[in-house]
Motif scaffolding. Sequence first.
Motif, PDB file in Angstrom:
ATOM      1  N   UNK A 224     -34.922  67.247  -2.149  1.00 17.28           N
ATOM      2  CA  UNK A 224     -33.598  66.624  -2.111  1.00 17.28           C
ATOM      3  C   UNK A 224     -32.736  67.189  -0.987  1.00 17.28           C
ATOM      4  N   UNK A 225     -32.741  68.518  -0.836  1.00 18.04           N
ATOM      5  CA  UNK A 225     -31.908  69.161   0.193  1.00 18.04           C
ATOM      6  C   UNK A 225     -32.388  68.827   1.599  1.00 18.04           C
ATOM      7  N   UNK A 226     -33.653  68.449   1.728  1.00 13.18           N
ATOM      8  CA  UNK A 226     -34.177  68.087   3.048  1.00 13.18           C
ATOM      9  C   UNK A 226     -33.923  66.625   3.372  1.00 13.18           C
ATOM     10  N   UNK A 260     -32.217  63.251  -9.856  1.00  9.93           N
ATOM     11  CA  UNK A 260     -31.380  63.907  -8.853  1.00  9.93           C
ATOM     12  C   UNK A 260     -30.947  62.918  -7.774  1.00  9.93           C
ATOM     13  N   UNK A 261     -31.797  61.966  -7.439  1.00 10.94           N
ATOM     14  CA  UNK A 261     -31.407  60.931  -6.470  1.00 10.94           C
ATOM     15  C   UNK A 261     -30.269  60.095  -7.039  1.00 10.94           C
ATOM     16  N   UNK A 266     -24.365  59.050  -7.023  1.00 14.80           N
ATOM     17  CA  UNK A 266     -23.131  58.951  -7.808  1.00 14.80           C
ATOM     18  C   UNK A 266     -22.010  59.798  -7.223  1.00 14.80           C
ATOM     19  N   UNK A 267     -22.361  60.920  -6.568  1.00 13.83           N
ATOM     20  CA  UNK A 267     -21.326  61.832  -6.048  1.00 13.83           C
ATOM     21  C   UNK A 267     -21.163  61.737  -4.532  1.00 13.83           C
ATOM     22  N   UNK A 268     -21.846  60.786  -3.903  1.00  8.77           N
ATOM     23  CA  UNK A 268     -21.882  60.717  -2.436  1.00  8.77           C
ATOM     24  C   UNK A 268     -20.504  60.617  -1.807  1.00  8.77           C
ATOM     25  N   UNK A 269     -19.552  59.987  -2.484  1.00 10.61           N
ATOM     26  CA  UNK A 269     -18.221  59.766  -1.897  1.00 10.61           C
ATOM     27  C   UNK A 269     -17.224  60.865  -2.232  1.00 10.61           C
ATOM     28  N   UNK A 304     -29.720  67.334 -15.708  1.00  8.01           N
ATOM     29  CA  UNK A 304     -29.220  67.078 -14.360  1.00  8.01           C
ATOM     30  C   UNK A 304     -27.781  66.602 -14.535  1.00  8.01           C
ATOM     31  N   UNK A 305     -26.835  67.395 -14.048  1.00  8.98           N
ATOM     32  CA  UNK A 305     -25.407  67.152 -14.281  1.00  8.98           C
ATOM     33  C   UNK A 305     -24.724  66.878 -12.944  1.00  8.98           C
ATOM     34  N   UNK A 306     -23.876  65.857 -12.910  1.00  9.17           N
ATOM     35  CA  UNK A 306     -23.121  65.585 -11.679  1.00  9.17           C
ATOM     36  C   UNK A 306     -21.658  65.332 -12.017  1.00  9.17           C
ATOM     37  N   UNK A 307     -20.795  65.469 -11.014  1.00  6.53           N
ATOM     38  CA  UNK A 307     -19.362  65.247 -11.211  1.00  6.53           C
ATOM     39  C   UNK A 307     -18.912  63.923 -10.613  1.00  6.53           C
ATOM     40  N   UNK A 308     -19.794  62.929 -10.687  1.00  6.08           N
ATOM     41  CA  UNK A 308     -19.467  61.595 -10.206  1.00  6.08           C
ATOM     42  C   UNK A 308     -18.604  60.836 -11.193  1.00  6.08           C
ATOM     43  N   UNK A 309     -18.364  59.546 -10.914  1.00  5.29           N
ATOM     44  CA  UNK A 309     -17.459  58.751 -11.768  1.00  5.29           C
ATOM     45  C   UNK A 309     -18.015  58.440 -13.143  1.00  5.29           C
TER      46      UNK A 309
END
Length: 378
Positions: A224-226, A260-261, A266-269, A304-309
């Motif tokens: 993912x980081x690559x 993860x993708x 979801x958090x890209x913006x 897998x946790x994200x801070x998206x909307x």
Amino acid sequence: MNDDQGRKKPKAANAELANSVLNAIQNAVILVDEDGYIAFANWEAESFFGASAAYLARHTIYAYIPFGSPMLTLIDQVRERRAPVNEYRVDLSSPRLGADKLVDIYVAPVLTDPGSVVVVFQERSMADKIDRQLTHRAAARSVTGLASMLAHEIKNPLSGIRGAAQLLETSVNDEDRALTQLICEETDRIVSLVDRMEVFSDERPVDRAPINIHSVLDHVKAIAKAGFARNIRISENYDPSLPAVHANRDQLIQVFLNLIKNASEAVADRGDAEIILTTAYRPGIRISVAGSREKISLPLEFCVIDNGPGVPDDLVPHLFDPFVTTKTNGSGLGLALVAKIIGGHGGIVECDRQNNKTIFRVLMPVSPNGQGEDHHFD
């Protein structure tokens, strides 16, 4: 001792046997006497209330259940009518019991001890997990049948359409050539979609082994980081003592790459975009495995946790169904594939929203021997 027909008579009931039976039940069971004291609590009830049976016996039910709770009304009704009562989705959340204590309750009178009642608690979180597991498996099976049909009934005609368009391209003017090229591009797009769906129809058994989940997550994080998560912070909160999971490594990599993708998109913006990977040991839930009468425990929790909307509330129950997606150009197959793989391993995948964070939670069984591969970074 046998009767006249040679049948074996049952053993006489005794307190020790009764306790063993009640302790084998996977739901919390308590006996409330006529004065409101918790005269008996099985092992699950000790876990539910966070106290030993001996400690509970020194307190009344009113010390644990919030004042005005429907459960107390149910107990009064059962004592008065001397008939059992069911109540669903009762909220028992309190500082003492903790948050999110949503339960189904069964209350029944003890006919040999007037005033006493038996209360059985079915935690909704467990029931909901089982319901979602069955839904996700059914969704995966529906995609499996659809994928097989598409592969046979659509790909061959599409090949003919594409071939005809290529032949026409050589004999039409420039304006019409753009249309033949559009036909080729669209047929290629449909074939690509069918190829993705064919993964669902692959029912061949997969090799499984004791897997160190942290090795899998480290490998996925490196990928993912690559690439797609190059500019997103990915942090970990791992339990280093976690036992191995019985799984196929390649399929687990596919599962967490998808999750993860999704999180990264979801958090890209967001300027403070973050993805958190967690692992933990959470004993308690037991479910039936497809094709087996046995129930297994799913104590391994990977998140897998994200801070998206977040996911819209109306989509959450259907998120793992095929063709359901929040993306403009998404196919809605990524999470359906995740559900198929995890369900095939006897596990559960679910989506929650807590504290403005979206959590995709995977629950899986422990490897039979509990030993995994050596932890390493890819």
